[in-house]
Scaffold this active site. Structure first.
Site, short mmCIF file in Angstrom:
data_model
loop_
_atom_site.label_atom_id
_atom_site.label_comp_id
_atom_site.label_asym_id
_atom_site.label_seq_id
_atom_site.Cartn_x
_atom_site.Cartn_y
_atom_site.Cartn_z
N GLY A 1 19.44 68.20 -56.51
CA GLY A 1 20.69 68.59 -56.81
C GLY A 1 20.82 69.01 -58.18
O GLY A 1 22.13 68.96 -58.79
N LEU B 1 17.97 72.55 -47.14
CA LEU B 1 16.96 73.11 -46.45
C LEU B 1 16.89 73.43 -44.86
O LEU B 1 16.11 73.72 -44.33
CB LEU B 1 15.62 72.23 -46.67
CG LEU B 1 15.31 71.94 -48.18
CD1 LEU B 1 14.17 70.82 -48.45
CD2 LEU B 1 14.67 73.35 -48.74
N HIS C 1 18.54 81.22 -54.11
CA HIS C 1 17.03 81.10 -53.81
C HIS C 1 16.23 81.40 -55.15
O HIS C 1 16.64 82.35 -56.03
CB HIS C 1 16.88 82.22 -52.86
CG HIS C 1 15.27 82.23 -52.34
ND1 HIS C 1 14.86 81.40 -51.35
CD2 HIS C 1 14.26 83.07 -52.50
CE1 HIS C 1 13.65 81.74 -51.07
NE2 HIS C 1 13.19 82.90 -51.82
N ASP D 1 17.87 83.50 -45.66
CA ASP D 1 17.71 84.30 -46.88
C ASP D 1 17.66 85.90 -46.83
O ASP D 1 17.36 86.82 -47.49
CB ASP D 1 16.25 84.22 -47.55
CG ASP D 1 15.80 82.78 -47.85
OD1 ASP D 1 16.86 82.09 -48.26
OD2 ASP D 1 14.71 82.50 -47.64
C1 GRF Z 1 16.24 75.46 -56.25
O1 GRF Z 1 15.03 76.02 -56.86
C2 GRF Z 1 17.01 76.62 -55.57
O2 GRF Z 1 16.94 77.75 -55.81
C3 GRF Z 1 16.52 76.33 -54.07
O3 GRF Z 1 16.41 74.93 -53.84
C4 GRF Z 1 16.03 74.26 -55.41
C5 GRF Z 1 17.24 73.19 -55.36
O4 GRF Z 1 16.95 72.54 -56.61
N1 GRF Z 1 17.26 76.69 -52.95
P1 GRF Z 1 17.96 71.31 -57.07
O5 GRF Z 1 17.98 70.40 -56.02
O6 GRF Z 1 19.35 71.99 -57.30
O7 GRF Z 1 17.49 70.90 -58.29
#
Ligand code: GRF
Length: 234
Positions: free
Chosen positions: A13, A89, A108, A149
């Site tokens: 996060g 996810l 993304h 996506d």
């Molecule tokens: C990020 O690289 C975002 O682009 C992708 O998942 C990752 C999440 O990272 N969708 P975090 O949990 O916000 O550190």
């Protein structure tokens, strides 16, 4: 009155944190809820520290329609207007997509439409970028539709791929830019929703460095340019 938002996250996060950190009393949007599919997600602790309500909605082994119903009832109960996916996810159930037209964003870590789709997350994305020989990568913020996506793009920020990059070094460079771009793009959507209009795509401008000219105030432009130089200088 600010627009209300829920963030969906499955992991640590850090993007969720960047969205929280950006919020001030003048912000056009307010994050009031974190939804996760994983009880061990690091994002939960960040929400608790920030006093943001949390809900765990498990997805594994359940029908998408059932997940959709539960999600919609939580979003309605808490009066959420906008959804921001930040490292979530799972596929968003069609019923939720339909209930939030052009009100769900995802970030993304590559320049869509390349390097996206099912299975393209985390290190898989950066490995594919490096294997392709691309000289640029960078985050994409897009509206969410019923596929992975493929929704229309709201903002992108090119980041160079450097000689000797590993998936980790590229991921870190892209992530540092994500943390600036996502709050700016979210504010852009919040302002559009508050005004009752659809958010226009933020277009690149200038010669590669200052790519976010539509954020026209000088302080923001300088912040972006400074961050770009700091993370991406050769
Ligand atoms: C990020 O690289 C975002 O682009 C992708 O998942 C990752 C999440 O990272 N969708 P975090 O949990 O916000 O550190």
């Amino acid at each position: 009155m600010s627009v209300t938002a829920a963030v969906f996250a499955s992991g640590g996060g850090s993007n969720f944190q960047s969205l929280l950190d950006r919020q001030t009393v003048e912000s056009p949007g307010r994050i009031i809820l974190l939804i996760t599919d994983r009880p061990e997600a690091g994002a939960l602790k960040r929400a608790e520290a920030a006093g943001v309500a949390t809900r765990v909605i498990p997805v594994r082994g359940r029908a998408l329609e059932e997940v959709g119903e539960e999600t919609l009832s939580v979003l309605e109960e808490i009066s959420v207007q906008v959804i921001l996916l930040a490292g979530y996810l799972r596929l968003i159930p069609p019923s939720v997509v339909r209930a939030f037209p052009r009100r769900i964003l995802n970030i993304h870590p590559a320049l869509l439409p390349a390097f996206g789709g099912k299975g393209m997350w985390g290190h898989h994305v950066h490995e594919a970028v490096l294997a392709s020989g691309a000289t640029f990568s960078g985050p994409t913020i897009h509206f969410v539709d019923e596929e992975y996506d493929t929704g229309s793009i709201l903002a992108q920020w090119p980041v160079p791929v450097l000689a000797g990059d590993t998936p980790d070094s590229l991921a870190a460079r892209v992530l540092s830019v994500e943390h600036i771009l996502y709050p700016l793009a979210a504010d852009h959507l919040f302002r559009a929703v508050a005004a009752g209009r659809s958010a226009e795509r933020l277009s690149p401008g200038g010669a590669g460095v200052r790519v976010m000219n539509d954020f026209s105030d000088e302080a923001t432009a300088q912040q972006i340019e400074g961050a770009f130089k700091a993370c991406c200088k050769q």
